[in-house]
Motif scaffolding. Structure first.
Motif, PDB file in Angstrom:
ATOM      1  N   ARG A 285      -5.316 -12.720  -7.733  1.00 18.48           N
ATOM      2  CA  ARG A 285      -5.841 -13.883  -7.017  1.00 18.48           C
ATOM      3  C   ARG A 285      -6.191 -13.620  -5.570  1.00 18.48           C
ATOM      4  NH1 ARG A 285      -2.379 -19.147  -7.176  1.00 18.48           N
ATOM      5  NH2 ARG A 285      -2.896 -19.119  -4.996  1.00 18.48           N
ATOM      6  N   SER A 286      -5.398 -12.818  -4.901  1.00 16.75           N
ATOM      7  CA  SER A 286      -5.652 -12.601  -3.475  1.00 16.75           C
ATOM      8  C   SER A 286      -6.651 -11.461  -3.219  1.00 16.75           C
ATOM      9  CB  SER A 286      -4.347 -12.309  -2.737  1.00 16.75           C
ATOM     10  OG  SER A 286      -3.743 -11.156  -3.268  1.00 16.75           O
TER      11      SER A 286
ATOM     12  N   THR B 245      -9.659 -10.486  -4.819  1.00 13.07           N
ATOM     13  CA  THR B 245     -11.101 -10.736  -4.874  1.00 13.07           C
ATOM     14  C   THR B 245     -11.607 -11.513  -3.662  1.00 13.07           C
ATOM     15  OG1 THR B 245     -11.027 -10.603  -7.273  1.00 13.07           O
ATOM     16  CG2 THR B 245     -12.963 -11.639  -6.316  1.00 13.07           C
ATOM     17  N   PRO B 246     -10.996 -12.649  -3.292  1.00  9.06           N
ATOM     18  CA  PRO B 246     -11.497 -13.347  -2.085  1.00  9.06           C
ATOM     19  C   PRO B 246     -11.369 -12.502  -0.818  1.00  9.06           C
ATOM     20  CG  PRO B 246     -10.022 -14.772  -3.322  1.00  9.06           C
ATOM     21  CD  PRO B 246      -9.940 -13.421  -3.946  1.00  9.06           C
ATOM     22  N   ALA B 247     -10.265 -11.768  -0.691  1.00 10.86           N
ATOM     23  CA  ALA B 247     -10.096 -10.922   0.497  1.00 10.86           C
ATOM     24  C   ALA B 247     -11.153  -9.826   0.523  1.00 10.86           C
ATOM     25  CB  ALA B 247      -8.695 -10.312   0.518  1.00 10.86           C
ATOM     26  N   SER B 248     -11.463  -9.240  -0.626  1.00 13.76           N
ATOM     27  CA  SER B 248     -12.489  -8.194  -0.686  1.00 13.76           C
ATOM     28  C   SER B 248     -13.866  -8.758  -0.382  1.00 13.76           C
ATOM     29  CB  SER B 248     -12.489  -7.535  -2.061  1.00 13.76           C
ATOM     30  OG  SER B 248     -11.291  -6.843  -2.257  1.00 13.76           O
ATOM     31  N   LEU B 249     -14.157  -9.949  -0.896  1.00  9.98           N
ATOM     32  CA  LEU B 249     -15.455 -10.567  -0.616  1.00  9.98           C
ATOM     33  C   LEU B 249     -15.598 -10.869   0.872  1.00  9.98           C
ATOM     34  CD1 LEU B 249     -15.847 -12.948  -3.682  1.00  9.98           C
ATOM     35  CD2 LEU B 249     -17.123 -10.855  -3.209  1.00  9.98           C
ATOM     36  N   CYS B 250     -14.536 -11.387   1.486  1.00  9.31           N
ATOM     37  CA  CYS B 250     -14.581 -11.671   2.933  1.00  9.31           C
ATOM     38  C   CYS B 250     -14.727 -10.383   3.734  1.00  9.31           C
ATOM     39  CB  CYS B 250     -13.318 -12.423   3.360  1.00  9.31           C
ATOM     40  SG  CYS B 250     -13.263 -14.116   2.770  1.00  9.31           S
TER      41      CYS B 250
END
Length: 191
Positions: free
Chosen positions: A142-143, A145-150
């Protein structure tokens, strides 16, 4: 009182991250100025000399400091590396196709289609590979993918500004590479 191994490891990681951040900042500040001076003095090809020297030094340090381990059969995903490398190269050509094909950037669908086919094949292959180059299960965290996209968006924006600002200063305002390097160095100092 004796510290445990975990505490020592955390301190070592903290020190390594601190050094990495310091060296990265120094390089980001010195690089544009050194590059501008080299271009003014010797032409644009001269900026590659420090890069090649740095790469040779890095290879030397890695060869001396990191112990070599024999490769196990199947431990390197060569097909995955080839598919990803070729797909990303074709995507780069698609984004900047005019020098290669004469077609405006992002309009040569041959390059875009070939990149899409190779990268899709890469993803499908990585899902089945015993020792994948990229373990796609990591996208399920969960953490992550969003962190990688950001992080990717941040790198894209900073990389874009790192290209657009010098290009604008030289092409639109007619500033010399040394002046642009000085401006970018000041930008990093006050950032």
């Amino acid at each position: 009182m004796r510290r445990g191994r975990g505490e020592r490891g955390a301190e070592e990681r903290g020190a390594a991250l601190g050094r990495w951040n310091s060296y990265g900042t120094i390089a980001a500040m010195a690089g544009p100025l050194l590059g501008g001076l080299l271009i003014d003095a010797f032409g644009w090809r001269a900026v590659f000399v420090p890069l090649v020297a740095g790469a040779a030094f890095a290879l030397f340090v890695v060869a001396r400091a990191i112990p070599a381990e024999p490769l196990r059969r199947g431990s390197v995903d060569w097909p995955g590396q080839i598919l990803m490398g070729a797909g990303l190269t074709l995507f780069l050509f698609y984004v900047s196709s005019r020098p290669l094909t004469g077609v405006s950037p992002l309009r040569d669908w041959r390059l875009g289609g070939a990149a899409l086919v190779l990268l899709t094949t890469f993803v499908l292959r990585e899902r089945r590979a015993a020792a994948p180059l990229v373990d796609l299960r990591i996208l399920g965290y969960r953490s992550f993918t969003p962190a990688s996209l950001c992080s990717g968006l941040r790198m894209l924006l900073f990389g874009g500004f790192g290209i657009l600002i010098p290009l604008t200063l030289t092409e639109v305002y007619g500033l010399s590479p040394s002046t642009v390097g000085l401006i970018l160095t000041g930008h990093y100092v006050f950032l």
